[in-house]
Design an enzyme around this catalytic site. Sequence first.
Site, mmCIF file in Angstrom:
data_model
loop_
_atom_site.group_PDB
_atom_site.id
_atom_site.type_symbol
_atom_site.label_atom_id
_atom_site.label_comp_id
_atom_site.label_asym_id
_atom_site.label_seq_id
_atom_site.Cartn_x
_atom_site.Cartn_y
_atom_site.Cartn_z
ATOM 1 N N HIS A 509 0.151 5.072 6.899
ATOM 2 C CA HIS A 509 0.823 5.178 5.113
ATOM 3 C C HIS A 509 1.236 6.252 5.183
ATOM 4 O O HIS A 509 2.934 5.279 5.335
ATOM 5 C CB HIS A 509 -0.723 5.717 4.301
ATOM 6 C CG HIS A 509 0.252 5.539 3.104
ATOM 7 N ND1 HIS A 509 -0.167 7.400 2.627
ATOM 8 C CD2 HIS A 509 0.789 5.016 1.947
ATOM 9 C CE1 HIS A 509 -0.177 6.440 1.106
ATOM 10 N NE2 HIS A 509 0.752 5.595 1.200
ATOM 11 N N HIS A 514 6.439 5.218 4.260
ATOM 12 C CA HIS A 514 6.927 6.239 2.918
ATOM 13 C C HIS A 514 8.321 6.405 4.158
ATOM 14 O O HIS A 514 9.020 6.688 3.439
ATOM 15 C CB HIS A 514 6.292 6.993 2.577
ATOM 16 C CG HIS A 514 5.202 6.776 1.850
ATOM 17 N ND1 HIS A 514 5.615 6.982 0.441
ATOM 18 C CD2 HIS A 514 4.387 6.698 1.862
ATOM 19 C CE1 HIS A 514 4.985 6.987 -0.494
ATOM 20 N NE2 HIS A 514 4.190 6.290 -0.003
ATOM 21 N N HIS A 700 2.602 -1.048 2.044
ATOM 22 C CA HIS A 700 2.158 -0.461 1.778
ATOM 23 C C HIS A 700 1.383 -0.966 0.848
ATOM 24 O O HIS A 700 0.249 -0.121 1.152
ATOM 25 C CB HIS A 700 3.481 0.207 1.513
ATOM 26 C CG HIS A 700 3.045 1.272 0.091
ATOM 27 N ND1 HIS A 700 2.903 1.318 -1.152
ATOM 28 C CD2 HIS A 700 3.255 2.577 0.609
ATOM 29 C CE1 HIS A 700 2.652 2.506 -1.386
ATOM 30 N NE2 HIS A 700 2.375 3.545 -0.469
ATOM 31 N N ASN A 704 -2.385 1.338 1.965
ATOM 32 C CA ASN A 704 -2.528 2.552 0.320
ATOM 33 C C ASN A 704 -3.296 2.065 -0.728
ATOM 34 O O ASN A 704 -4.545 3.177 -1.263
ATOM 35 C CB ASN A 704 -1.321 2.535 -0.433
ATOM 36 C CG ASN A 704 -1.030 3.552 -1.749
ATOM 37 O OD1 ASN A 704 -1.033 4.885 -1.142
ATOM 38 N ND2 ASN A 704 -1.450 3.425 -3.306
ATOM 39 N N ILE A 848 4.456 5.114 -3.953
ATOM 40 C CA ILE A 848 3.130 6.167 -4.737
ATOM 41 C C ILE A 848 2.652 6.440 -3.459
ATOM 42 O O ILE A 848 2.509 5.444 -2.327
ATOM 43 C CB ILE A 848 1.724 5.352 -5.647
ATOM 44 C CG1 ILE A 848 1.247 6.576 -5.813
ATOM 45 C CG2 ILE A 848 1.077 4.346 -4.928
ATOM 46 C CD1 ILE A 848 0.396 6.189 -7.087
#
Length: 848
Positions: A509, A514, A700, A704, A848
């Site tokens: 993750h 990110h 993602h 997530n 997020i």
Amino acid sequence: MKTIIGRVVLIKKNLLDVVDLSASVLDRVHELLGKNVTLQLISAHDSNHQSSGGSLRGKVGKPAMLEDWITTIAPLTVGESSYKVSFEWDEEMQVPGAFLVQNNHHSEFYLKTLTLEEVPGHGQVHFVCNSWVYPEKRYKKDRVFFTNKAYLPDETPEFLRSYREEELELLRGDGIGMLEEWDRVYDYAYYNDLGDPDKDIDDARPVLGGSSEYPYPRRGRTGRPPTKSDPRTESRLPLVKSLDIYVPRDERFGHLKLSDFLANGLISIVQFLVPEFKALCDNNPDEFDSFQDIMKLYEGGFKLPDGPLLDRIRQNIPLEMLKVFLEMDSSGVAKFPTPDVIKEDKSAWRTDEEFAKEMLAGVNPVKIRLLKEFPPTSKLDVEVYGNQNSSIKSHHVEKNLNGLKVDEALVANRLFILDHHDSLMPYLRRINATTNKIYASRTLLFLQNDGTLKPLVIELSLPHPEGDNLGAVSNVYTPAENGVEGAVWQLAKAYVAVDDSGIHQLISHWLNTHAVVEPFIIAANRQLSVLHPIYKLLYPHFRDTMNINAFARQILINGGGILEKTVFPEKYSMELSSVLYKNWVFPDQALPVDLVKRGMAVEDSDSPHGLSLLIEDYPYAVDGLEIWSTIKSWVEEYCRFYYTKDDMIKNDKELQSWWKELREEGHGDKKHEAWWPEMNSCQELIDICTTFIWIASALHAAVNYGQYPYAGYAPNRPTISRRFMPEPDTPEYEELKENPDKVFLKTITPQFQMLLGIALIELLSRHSSDEVYLGQRECPEWTLDAEPLNAFQKFGTKLKEIEERIVAMNNDEKLKNRVGLAKVPYTLLYPTSEEGLTGKGIPNSTAI
């Protein structure tokens, strides 16, 4: 002269869905004093002066002001305001290609669009702006915006070129000084702001990036001064100022998104719920005694202790925000939403079937791979770590191979492994010196005739007590259902789940979406003009990433932050992610490449997407390949519209600068890797853009939005283990015989971290009301070019068809991995979603 009527759409300054009334009043005062917002059109085809560098510049029209600012009352919730503007336009200047805006008000506003009606010979002309415009005193030059026509650098109308180049220079900044909120500078820095050595030496953390020991992708530069005790570490903002952390202003939510709300939610968790949960746990020091106690978190509710802390929660966290992550009544009884994994069946999570199925269709379906040699071997350096090869033997597994020998099962591609051995072993000694007690693990699984996986064996390993170079000390556990053997097997699966949870959160993750995405965004904004077709292609996939990453550095991944409190590596969490970044290879992030590399697929030109899956019912791969191929078709059609020959790629200065800077600066610790594509052909560009879009959107989403559905019930995905496996002939083993559930709960995540972890992932698994999903754009006029618009429409249509196929597959009882015993349909790659906690939906970006 002709009058051209324009319509400006903007959002006035706002904070958390409430209009900043003082700013609104002051702006009206400035209007009354004649300090207006003015716009000037720039001709793309007529010149009247030269820039300081000698290049010709488009003729600039007379200033025209926004009309009726005072009488256009903005609604009291955040909303768009529309203003008329009348331009005097000389028809010799032909079509406007850009405009300048000067804000003489007190406050900034978010400029969305300018639409010109009836430009002679051209009809409507659209300018898509999506940018905060601050008062003119904050800028060295007036802000410039361009029409929605895409131009390669050497195809830009001559009189607009200097404006294009100057805008990029401004965005690059000068690399010095502390950056302020109105700055628009995109620049690079190391992750050197995670620790706080001035506060306490225990709060110091290594600098990630810029060294062979701790390589890392770059983050956005803030320019804050260094700490007093370590000049290499950047000083941190106090928690209450977390919302002030610098990111370029246009990365900070000009839309209605709940992300500022989200950021406040994270701050609220840290400031108010952390002490509240701690007080709750301190007042009730007993562990959860039973699974029924844990169910009360979702069903009966848990009473937060009365007193000043509860009052502080009520005073400091807006009710709407509190409702987002806790249902709390007036008496202080709170409860969490019921996670999907226990909605239909409260005990299915304990089964071997569900344990295995979540490796194919859970929150971390990207780690399982084909076993190619038996017993499994290690790639760790023998000189340093001794013999780390597996101690699993044939007799451990053959009783469960349906009559096959190990060699036969290997040849038939029916053995698979979840391998968390080599990644964790180098850190075990340090981690186990904390309150956490974890193992490196290997889990072997067998592909059954019905397409499901059956766990065969779990190996749990520790470093040799007398030295790392003496190899691993390992124990092997095999499936059992009853008695103490069944309890031991449940614990073995829990230790594996702890490993997988940490690797999921830190690597699958945080690092692999990110962190690796941010340098692409910084390099694109520094080197690709907003006029560039590739910027227009990638722009939706940048949304909110820099902002959420900045908040993460402030609250989540910092020393002593929520992540360190809730996952087993504790203070070594980010350092571990840096060490594992050494294994990151950009081309391998392409889904087909990843599946082949993990042995989960083989190339097969006769199969859809050119791959044949070894486990046909592998929901993440099945849905992912559909999404991947659809993204690739769209990107290919788009890129080939603008680049008809490979030479155009090589000669595109902006594109080449973007790709060079991304490799040499953004991912600078990997700049010498031979695997980077060269960017010499249209096919390379297509592959690069497809892979980037896949990472930022679908990958993602897959890792997530399933966090709360699967891990919101902590026993299914514990993040911490506090005790080692009980050994025979010890009091702990006798306790395991007597009360296996209590020992299980004493071993996994403790109360405080469990409450904190649940609150966190519940917040992070939500979709906001204005989420923009794959196949959607915020503005329908994002480009003037008809062919790309048609291709994008086709892209959206294909994604809707994929949604229908996903629903059909989830209803097909023959596909046992799609729903499983816990009856949670696999929807994480279902492209769209409603607002809230849905376990589906692919937003365009890592937001997020």
